[in-house]
Write a protein that holds these residues in place. Structure first.
Motif, PDB file in Angstrom:
ATOM      1  N   VAL A 243       0.839  -1.204   0.000  1.00 45.53           N
ATOM      2  CA  VAL A 243       0.000   0.000   0.000  1.00 45.53           C
ATOM      3  C   VAL A 243       0.876   1.256   0.000  1.00 45.53           C
ATOM      4  CG1 VAL A 243      -1.673   1.350   1.344  1.00 45.53           C
ATOM      5  CG2 VAL A 243      -1.960  -1.132   1.117  1.00 45.53           C
ATOM      6  N   LEU A 244       1.964   1.215   0.746  1.00 50.27           N
ATOM      7  CA  LEU A 244       2.883   2.361   0.801  1.00 50.27           C
ATOM      8  C   LEU A 244       3.570   2.573  -0.545  1.00 50.27           C
ATOM      9  CD1 LEU A 244       4.568   1.734   4.290  1.00 50.27           C
ATOM     10  CD2 LEU A 244       2.684   3.285   3.753  1.00 50.27           C
TER      11      LEU A 244
ATOM     12  N   ASP B  85       2.446   1.660  -3.464  1.00 47.82           N
ATOM     13  CA  ASP B  85       1.414   2.145  -4.387  1.00 47.82           C
ATOM     14  C   ASP B  85       1.170   3.635  -4.191  1.00 47.82           C
ATOM     15  OD1 ASP B  85      -0.805   1.805  -6.318  1.00 47.82           O
ATOM     16  OD2 ASP B  85      -2.059   2.237  -4.583  1.00 47.82           O
ATOM     17  N   ALA B  86       1.174   4.092  -2.945  1.00 51.90           N
ATOM     18  CA  ALA B  86       0.945   5.511  -2.656  1.00 51.90           C
ATOM     19  C   ALA B  86       2.038   6.379  -3.276  1.00 51.90           C
ATOM     20  CB  ALA B  86       0.883   5.735  -1.149  1.00 51.90           C
TER      21      ALA B  86
ATOM     22  N   VAL C  61       1.209   6.614  -6.959  1.00 48.62           N
ATOM     23  CA  VAL C  61       0.082   7.533  -7.157  1.00 48.62           C
ATOM     24  C   VAL C  61       0.565   8.978  -7.090  1.00 48.62           C
ATOM     25  CG1 VAL C  61      -2.069   8.403  -6.139  1.00 48.62           C
ATOM     26  CG2 VAL C  61      -1.674   5.938  -6.330  1.00 48.62           C
ATOM     27  N   LYS C  62       1.458   9.264  -6.147  1.00 52.67           N
ATOM     28  CA  LYS C  62       2.013  10.617  -6.020  1.00 52.67           C
ATOM     29  C   LYS C  62       2.753  11.016  -7.296  1.00 52.67           C
ATOM     30  CE  LYS C  62       3.049  14.346  -3.641  1.00 52.67           C
ATOM     31  NZ  LYS C  62       1.998  15.317  -3.232  1.00 52.67           N
TER      32      LYS C  62
ATOM     33  N   GLU D  95       0.207  11.721 -10.092  1.00 52.80           N
ATOM     34  CA  GLU D  95      -0.488  13.000  -9.911  1.00 52.80           C
ATOM     35  C   GLU D  95       0.400  14.173 -10.298  1.00 52.80           C
ATOM     36  OE1 GLU D  95      -3.381  11.686  -6.160  1.00 52.80           O
ATOM     37  OE2 GLU D  95      -1.538  12.815  -5.809  1.00 52.80           O
TER      38      GLU D  95
ATOM     39  N   ARG E 154       4.730   2.464 -12.237  1.00 57.88           N
ATOM     40  CA  ARG E 154       3.473   1.730 -12.048  1.00 57.88           C
ATOM     41  C   ARG E 154       3.638   0.281 -12.498  1.00 57.88           C
ATOM     42  NH1 ARG E 154      -0.376   1.426  -8.883  1.00 57.88           N
ATOM     43  NH2 ARG E 154      -0.756   3.679  -9.015  1.00 57.88           N
TER      44      ARG E 154
ATOM     45  N   TYR F 186       5.638  -1.626  -9.952  1.00 60.32           N
ATOM     46  CA  TYR F 186       4.790  -1.922  -8.795  1.00 60.32           C
ATOM     47  C   TYR F 186       3.852  -3.092  -9.094  1.00 60.32           C
ATOM     48  CZ  TYR F 186       0.827  -1.884  -5.689  1.00 60.32           C
ATOM     49  OH  TYR F 186      -0.166  -2.285  -4.832  1.00 60.32           O
TER      50      TYR F 186
END
Length: 243
Positions: A135-136, A138-139, A142-143, A146, A207, A210
């Motif tokens: 989850v970390l 992936d975050a 995502v950052k 963005e 991505r 990941y």
């Protein structure tokens, strides 16, 4: 009398003697089983034990401080330094940036080493990574996505992504070395400029890495990591060729 008799041997040069003294000081630390943070013997004791003058000793101590072996706290004394990779980062940064003014060999070799470390160790990390840690990671992706969508650089998120990939291994030395390579790369990146970087594509590469990690696919993850560094290597070569 031959010329060789008149010429002092290299091992008696001042530089070699200082190196030998630095080695003796490090051996003394090991022989006394001192650990990071432990106080060192006083200058007077070191002079007596090592059989050198105070000025010579201080010259060697300054070098060892710069190397991160000892820490001199004025008014408190000398201590065995905690782990500190700043000197290594500074030295590698200088060599890498210097090489950019020539053929870029050292800069490219640094990329090779980082590539070998990450692509070679990713399978071990995948074997132990947990869902919460994914989850970390992936975050961090995502950052990057963005920021890329807004046309903004994402160096910090990029560094965090690579750190998180290998944190599950619990290898502090690896984490420190990766931090060193990242600091060096950031300086080289500033040197060669950010022009021509496809931020969206770079984020997409992360991505894909990941996704392979999350899918427990070490072969694909390793291949993607290896290819990721090809872009960095190409950018360095283009910069050197344009100089």
């Amino acid at each position: 009398m031959s010329i060789s008799t008149l010429t002092p041997k290299a091992r008696f040069s001042a530089q070699v003697r200082l190196r030998a003294l630095q080695a003796d000081i490090m051996e003394l630390i090991l022989d006394r089983d001192l650990d990071a943070g432990d106080p060192m013997p006083t200058e007077s004791e070191l002079c007596e034990v090592l059989g050198v003058g105070r000025n010579t000793l201080r010259e060697s101590l300054k070098v060892l401080q710069a190397l991160g072996v000892i820490e001199i706290r004025h008014g408190f004394g000398m201590f065995v330094a905690p782990s500190n990779f700043d000197a290594l980062a500074d030295g590698l940064t200088f060599r890498g940036r210097l090489s950019l003014r020539h053929e870029g060999l050292e800069a490219l070799q640094l990329v090779d080493i980082r590539q070998a470390l990450e692509s070679g160790l990713i399978s071990a990390s995948i074997a132990v990574v947990g869902r919460e840690h994914l989850v970390l990671i992936d975050a961090a992706v995502v950052k990057m996505e963005e920021l890329a969508a807004r046309g903004e650089q994402f160096a910090e998120a990029d560094a965090e992504f690579h750190r998180l990939l290998f944190e599950p291994l619990g290898n502090d030395l690896l984490m420190n070395l990766m931090s060193v390579f990242w600091k060096v790369y950031r300086k080289i990146h500033v040197e060669i400029g950010t022009g021509g970087t496809d931020l969206v594509n770079t984020a997409a590469q992360h991505r894909a890495i990941y996704n392979a990690v999350a899918a427990q696919d070490p072969t694909t993850a390793s291949e993607l990591l290896s290819r990721h560094f090809d872009g960095i290597r190409a950018k360095i070569r283009n910069f050197v060729d344009s100089e």
